[in-house]
Scaffold this active site. Structure first.
Site, PDB file in Angstrom:
ATOM      1  N   ASP A 162      -4.412  -3.200   5.185  1.00 60.65           N
ATOM      2  CA  ASP A 162      -4.886  -2.719   6.483  1.00 60.65           C
ATOM      3  C   ASP A 162      -6.408  -2.698   6.597  1.00 60.65           C
ATOM      4  OD1 ASP A 162      -5.480  -0.637   4.816  1.00 60.65           O
ATOM      5  OD2 ASP A 162      -4.173   0.832   5.762  1.00 60.65           O
ATOM      6  N   ASP A 185       0.848  -1.187   0.000  1.00 65.15           N
ATOM      7  CA  ASP A 185       0.000   0.000   0.000  1.00 65.15           C
ATOM      8  C   ASP A 185       0.889   1.244   0.000  1.00 65.15           C
ATOM      9  OD1 ASP A 185      -2.343  -1.433   0.140  1.00 65.15           O
ATOM     10  OD2 ASP A 185      -2.323  -1.519   2.312  1.00 65.15           O
ATOM     11  N   ASP A 245      -9.167  -5.962   2.376  1.00 63.46           N
ATOM     12  CA  ASP A 245      -7.882  -6.547   1.995  1.00 63.46           C
ATOM     13  C   ASP A 245      -7.768  -8.009   2.422  1.00 63.46           C
ATOM     14  OD1 ASP A 245      -6.804  -4.263   0.791  1.00 63.46           O
ATOM     15  OD2 ASP A 245      -6.182  -3.447   2.715  1.00 63.46           O
TER      16      ASP A 245
END
Length: 936
Positions: free
Chosen positions: A724, A418, A728
Site C-alpha cells: 500500500d 502485509d 512498496d
C-alpha cells in the site's frame, strides 16, 4: 518475440495465441530501490520542466536551487540559505498566512515553477493497437498463408473464383485484429478516465490566512499545505510546523529532517509544509513517469502458450511439407487423374502451363494444411475469456488493471501479505490495562487510586497528537489522530471518565518532544495551574519507557522501587501482551522542580530518567472477520502465505498464529520467523536456502520485501505481493502479481500493481486466487476444445490429401469453425463460475504443462471418434447415402461442425465423467449452443 509494454497506460494487454498477453514498447531499466525509509529513490536524470513562459522569474530563487535543497536532502545548503523561513520569503510566501491565491498569483507561480501534473505519454490511438495486433506471430503466419492462398487461387481459378480462400483468410485475420484492437482501445480509454478521476484529490492549503481545499493539480510552489494522518503529500516541500509528523513512518522535523516528498503518505501526526517543487520537478513525478515501464517477464500462461503455439506450428509445417512432397511425387509419377479420368502428367506431353497450374494447386493444398494447424480462433477466444472474468472479479472487490494478471494469479504458489489493514482491521482498541503488576478489568477502574488515575488523565490528554470532539452534551464523542492515539483517547474517555477539555484548561504545556522512531516515545512538560507544579509525562513503546523508570505506582497509589526482580516481572507482562498480539504502550510520570528545569545542562527541559511507571496499556488491532478461513483456503489450495510486517517479532508471531499463518512449532529456531535485518545479513546462497521456510518477517523494510520476492522467484515460485505504500512499488513491480490496496494504498502503489483490492481485505485476495484458477481452468477447457478441432481436421485433410489428392475441409470452412464456433465456444466455456474443487488442487506454478495428461486423453479420444466418423463419410459417404461429391462435402462439413457442438459439452469438465453437471445453471452456455446450431 515482441518487446514489452507499459501496462497501466495500456490498462489491458492485447492477447493472442503465441504472444497471448504481450504488447510492445521500449524496454527500459528496472527500478533500483535504495534502502531509504522515506521514499523509493530512483536513479535518473533531472527532468527539465517547461516554464510555459519566456518571461524571467520575479522570485529570488529558481527551480534548480529548490531541487538541490529538497530532492538531495541537503540540510547544510538549507542552513546556508537561511532556513525554511528564508525559502518562504524568497518564494514571496507568508508562512503563517500562505500565498494570496488570486488567479494572477497562481498563474505567475505556474509559469515560473510549472504545474502540479506529470507528463504522460501521448494517448494511444486505435491505430497503435492495430499495429500491436499485427505483430502477433499467429497473425503473421496467417497473413503469409492468406497471401499465398490468394495468389495461387487466382492463378488456378481466375480472379472471379480464385480469391475465395485467400480473401476469406484475410477477412478472418482482420476480424481478429479489429475486435482485439477495439477491445484494448476501449479498455485503455476507460482506465485513463478512471485515473483522471481517482487522481483528483482535494488538498487542504492556507491562502489569504484561511484554510481552503483545492485540487491537487492546483497546488503551486509557495503554497502552505496542511497535512494530517492518512494524507498523501501532494508535492515536494519543507516542514514548517507540526507535531509527531511521520511521512511513510519516517519522522519529519525542523532540525534533522525537514524534507517532505510527493507521493509519500502521512503515517502519524500533523503539520504544515511549504511547497518547493511540483509536477515533473518532484520525486513523485519522476517516479510515476519511470514506473510506467513494465519489466520484460512473461506470465506463466503466456510462456506455456508460446511453447504450445511453437509446437503446433512445427507440426503443421512438418505435415504440410510431407503433404507437398507426397502430392508432388504422386503427380510426377502419373498417379493423379483429372475430372475426366485422364492422367494429369505425362512426361514429354504435358505443357508447361498445365504443370505450373497443377503444382500451384498442390501448394495451395499444403497451405490449407498449415491453416488447419494454426488455431485462428484462440487469440480472440482468450481475450474474451479474460475480459469476461475481469468484469466478474470487479463485483468481488478486485479491479483488474492488467488482463494477464487474471490467469497469472491462478498459477500463484506464494502470497506475501502485509498485516495492518489487510489481515487486521486497522481499528485499534485497548483491551488490557495494568497498574503496577495488577491487571485492571473493564469495570474495576474505580478500584485504582484517584491520584494515579488523575496522573494518567494528564498523560493521555496532554501528551497526544489526537483530539476529542463533542458537538453537544448528549452527542457521541469524535476522536481524531493515529489509530493508536484514537484507541487510547477513546479508552480514557469511556473507561476512565477523562475530560480532555478540562485537562487542557487546567494545565499549560511548556514543551513537547514529538514521537521519535529511534526512541519510540513522546514526552510533554506541563505546569499545573492549581498548584503551579511542573510535571513530565512520557508515553511510548513499553520496553523503551520501562528502561527509563526507577519506580512504579501500585493500584493504591503507593510508589515502589523497580528492582531487578520487579523489572523482570514487568518485562514478562509486556512479552505476554505482545504474545497475545497486543501493542504494549507504557505511561510514565515525574514531578520536577522549576530550578531543575532551568539548570539542565543539555538544554532540554523534559527529563527522561528516573521516571515512575503509571501503567501499561495493551492495544489490539483485531483480525478481519473470515481472514483465518481465507488463509486456510489458500493453504489448502497449496499456496504458501507469508506475512511481512514492520511490527516487533512477538506481535508479528501472535497475529500470524491467530490468522493461521503460523502452525504449532513454528518459531525462529525452525526458520519460520525472521527479522528483516537478519534476512538481509544472510549470504545470497543462505537466503535462497531459507526463504521457503520463512512464514513471518518482522521489523521489515520495503527493501526486505523486494529481496524476498526476488529470492522466491529465483526458486521458481509464482509470487503475489500486497502493498500500500510508495516504497512498496519496486516489490509490486517485481512480483508476478502486484496487489495494491484501494483504500490505504498510495497512487504510486496502485500504478505499480496489476490488481487493486478495493476493500483492502485478504478475503478478497483469496477470491482473486479462486477466480485466477477459474480463468486458467477455463482457458485449459478451451484449448482442449480447440486442439480437438485442429487435430481432427489436420488428420482428415492429411489422409484425404495423401490418398486421393483432395482436401474435404477447405480453408474457408475451417476458418468458419475457428472464428464463429470457437469464439462462441470460448464465451460458453468462459462463463463457468469458480467451483470449490478448484481450491482443492495444488497450484500449477511455472513448470506444470499447459496440457495435462487428462486433457491429452480427452483430446485423443474425441479426435479419434471424429476422425472415424468423417473418414468413413469421406471414403464411403457417396455409397452409404447415395449422394454425389458436392452433397458428400456438405455432409462432411455439417457432421464436423456438429461434432464440435457436442465437444463443447465434453470440454465443460476436464476430469469428471458427468459433463452435464450444473449445466441448467449456466443459461448462457445453453443459449450459445442454440445460436451456434442456428447459425450453422
Amino acid at each position: 518475440m515482441s518487446k514489452f509494454a507499459k501496462p497501466w497506460h495500456l490498462a489491458f494487454v492485447t492477447i493472442y495465441c503465441s504472444r497471448a498477453f504481450t504488447t510492445s514498447a521500449k524496454k527500459t531499466k528496472k527500478l533500483s530501490p535504495r534502502k531509504s525509509p522515506s521514499y523509493a529513490s530512483i536513479s535518473i536524470l533531472d527532468l527539465v520542466q517547461s516554464t510555459g513562459s519566456d518571461q524571467p522569474s520575479s522570485f529570488n530563487i529558481d527551480q534548480s536551487q529548490l531541487t538541490k535543497l529538497v530532492k538531495d536532502k541537503d540540510l547544510c545548503h538549507l542552513q546556508e540559505f537561511g532556513g525554511v523561513q528564508k525559502v518562504g520569503s524568497a518564494l514571496e510566501t507568508d508562512v503563517s498566512a500562505g500565498i494570496s491565491g488570486d488567479p494572477h498569483d497562481v498563474s505567475r507561480r505556474q509559469n515560473a515553477f510549472g504545474v502540479n501534473a506529470y507528463k504522460k505519454p501521448p494517448a494511444k490511438s486505435f491505430f497503435h493497437f492495430v499495429v500491436e495486433a499485427f505483430k502477433d506471430l499467429t497473425i503473421m503466419i496467417l497473413l503469409v498463408c492468406a497471401g499465398l492462398s490468394l495468389g495461387f487461387g487466382i492463378k488456378e481459378n481466375g480472379v472471379n473464383e480464385g480469391w475465395y480462400d485467400g480473401g476469406s483468410i484475410f477477412v478472418a485475420v482482420f476480424l481478429v485484429i479489429a475486435v482485439s484492437a477495439g477491445s484494448n482501445y476501449r479498455q485503455n480509454q476507460q482506465f485513463e478516465k478512471l485515473s483522471r478521476v481517482s487522481g483528483n484529490i482535494l488538498i487542504d492549503v492556507i491562502r489569504k490566512g484561511r484554510p481552503q481545499r483545492v485540487s491537487i493539480f492546483e497546488i503551486v510552489v509557495g503554497d502552505v499545505v496542511c497535512l494530517k494522518i492518512g494524507d498523501q503529500v501532494p508535492a515536494d516541500g519543507l516542514f514548517l510546523d507540526g507535531q509527531s509528523l511521520q511521512s511513510d513512518h519516517v519522522e519529519v522535523n525542523r532540525k534533522e529532517n525537514p524534507f517532505l516528498f510527493s507521493g509519500t503518505k502521512v503515517a502519524d501526526g500533523y503539520g504544515q509544509m511549504l511547497v518547493t517543487s511540483v509536477g515533473m520537478n518532484t520525486t513523485w513525478g519522476e517516479m510515476m513517469s519511470l514506473i510506467s515501464c513494465d519489466n520484460s517477464e512473461q506470465t506463466p500462461l503466456q510462456a506455456r502458450l508460446n511453447k504450445l503455439t511453437s509446437s503446433i506450428g512445427k507440426v503443421g509445417l512438418a505435415v504440410a511439407f510431407l503433404v507437398l512432397v507426397v502430392l508432388l511425387i504422386r503427380y510426377f509419377t502419373g498417379n493423379t487423374q483429372d475430372e475426366y479420368g485422364n492422367r494429369e502428367f505425362i512426361a514429354g506431353q504435358t505443357t508447361g502451363d498445365d504443370i505450373i497450374n497443377s503444382v500451384v494447386s498442390i501448394i495451395a493444398a499444403a497451405v490449407t494444411i498449415v491453416v488447419v494447424a494454426i488455431p485462428e480462433g484462440l487469440p480472440l477466444a482468450v481475450t474474451l475469456t479474460l475480459a469476461y472474468s475481469m468484469k466478474r472479479m470487479m463485483a468481488d472487490q478486485a479491479m483488474v488493471r492488467k488482463l494477464s494478471a487474471c490467469e497469472t494469479m491462478g498459477s500463484a504458489t506464494t502470497i506475501c501479505t502485509d498485516k495492518t489493514g489487510t489481515l487486521t482491521m486497522n481499528q485499534m482498541k485497548v483491551t488490557k490495562f495494568w497498574v503496577g503488576q495488577d491487571s485492571v478489568t473493564e469495570n474495576t477502574c474505580s478500584s485504582v487510586s484517584r491520584f494515579v488515575l488523575d496522573l494518567i488523565h494528564d498523560g493521555v490528554a496532554l501528551n497526544t497528537t489526537g483530539s476529542v470532539y463533542r458537538s453537544s452534551l448528549g452527542s457521541e464523542y469524535e476522536f481524531s489522530g493515529s489509530p493508536t492515539e484514537k484507541a487510547i483517547l477513546s479508552w480514557a474517555v469511556s473507561q476512565l471518565s477523562m475530560d480532555m477539555e478540562e485537562k487542557k484548561k487546567s494545565c499549560e504545556v511548556i514543551q513537547v518532544e514529538a514521537f521519535n522512531s529511534q526512541k519510540k516515545r513522546s514526552g510533554v512538560l506541563i505546569r499545573k495551574s492549581l498548584d503551579n507544579t511542573f510535571h513530565v509525562h512520557w508515553k511510548g513503546a513499553a520496553e523503551m519507557v520501562l528502561a527509563k523508570c526507577s519506580s512504579f505506582y501500585d493500584g493504591s497509589g503507593i510508589v515502589k522501587d523497580l528492582d531487578e526482580d520487579e523489572r523482570a516481572r514487568f518485562e514478562e507482562i509486556i512479552q505476554g501482551m505482545a504474545a497475545s498480539s497486543l501493542r504494549c504502550i507504557a505511561l510514565a510520570h515525574k514531578q520536577v522542580s522549576e530550578e531543575a528545569i532551568l539548570t539542565r545542562e543539555d538544554g532540554k527541559k523534559i527529563e527522561e530518567d528516573g521516571l515512575t511507571l503509571l501503567g501499561l496499556v495493551g492495544i489490539k488491532d483485531p483480525c478481519r472477520p473470515n481472514v483465518k478461513s481465507a488463509i486456510q483456503a489458500c493453504q489448502d489450495a497449496g499456496v504458501n502465505i507469508k506475512m511481512i510486517t514492520g511490527d516487533n517479532i512477538f506481535t508479528a508471531k501472535a497475529i500470524a498464529a491467530e490468522c493461521g499463518i503460523l502452525r504449532p512449532g513454528d518459531d525462529a529456531f525452525s526458520g519460520a520467523i525472521v527479522e528483516g535485518a537478519e534476512f538481509q545479513s544472510y549470504t545470497p546462497e543462505e537466503r535462497l536456502r531459507r526463504v521457503e521456510k520463512i512464514r513471518v518477517m518482522a521489523r521489515s523494510s520495503p527493501f526486505d520485501k523486494l529481496l524476498m520476492v526476488q529470492c522466491l522467484k529465483q526458486k521458481g515460485h509464482v509470487v503475489a505481493v500486497t502493498g500500500d505504500g510508495t516504497n512498496d512499488a519496486p516489490a509490486l513491480k517485481e512480483a508476478d502479481i502486484g496487489l495494491s490496496m484501494g483504500i490505504q494504498g498510495t497512487e504510486v502503489a496502485k500504478e505499480s500493481s496489476d490488481i487493486v483490492i478495493l476493500d483492502d481485505n485478504f478475503t478478497s485476495v483469496a477470491t482473486v486466487l479462486r477466480w485466477g484458477r477459474c480463468v486458467y481452468n477455463n482457458i485449459q477447457k478451451f484449448i482442449q476444445f480447440q486442439l480437438t478441432v485442429n487435430v481432427a481436421a489436420l488428420v482428415i485433410n492429411f489422409v484425404a490429401a495423401v490418398s486421393s489428392g483432395d482436401v474435404p475441409l477447405t480453408a474457408v470452412q475451417l476458418l468458419w469453425v475457428n472464428l464463429i464456433m470457437d469464439t462462441l465456444g470460448a464465451l460458453a466455456l468462459a462463463t463457468e463460475r469458480p467451483t470449490r474443487e478448484l481450491m482443492e488442487k495444488p497450484p500449477v506454478g511455472r513448470t506444470e504443462p499447459l496440457i495435462t495428461n487428462v486433457m491429452w486423453r480427452n483430446i485423443v479420444a474425441q479426435a479419434t471418434y471424429q476422425m472415424a466418423i468423417l473418414l468413413t463419410l469421406q471414403f464411403k459417404g457417396e455409397l452409404i447415402f447415395g449422394v454425389d461429391e458436392a452433397v458428400k462435402r456438405t455432409l462432411i462439413f455439417n457432421a464436423f461442425v456438429l461434432c464440435q457442438v457436442f465437444n463443447e459439452f465434453n470440454a465443460r469438465k476436464l476430469e469428471k465423467r458427468n459433463v452435464f453437471e450444473g449445466i441448467h445453471k449456466n443459461k448462457l452456455f445453453l443459449g450459445i449452443i442454440f445460436v451456434t446450431v442456428v447459425l450453422q
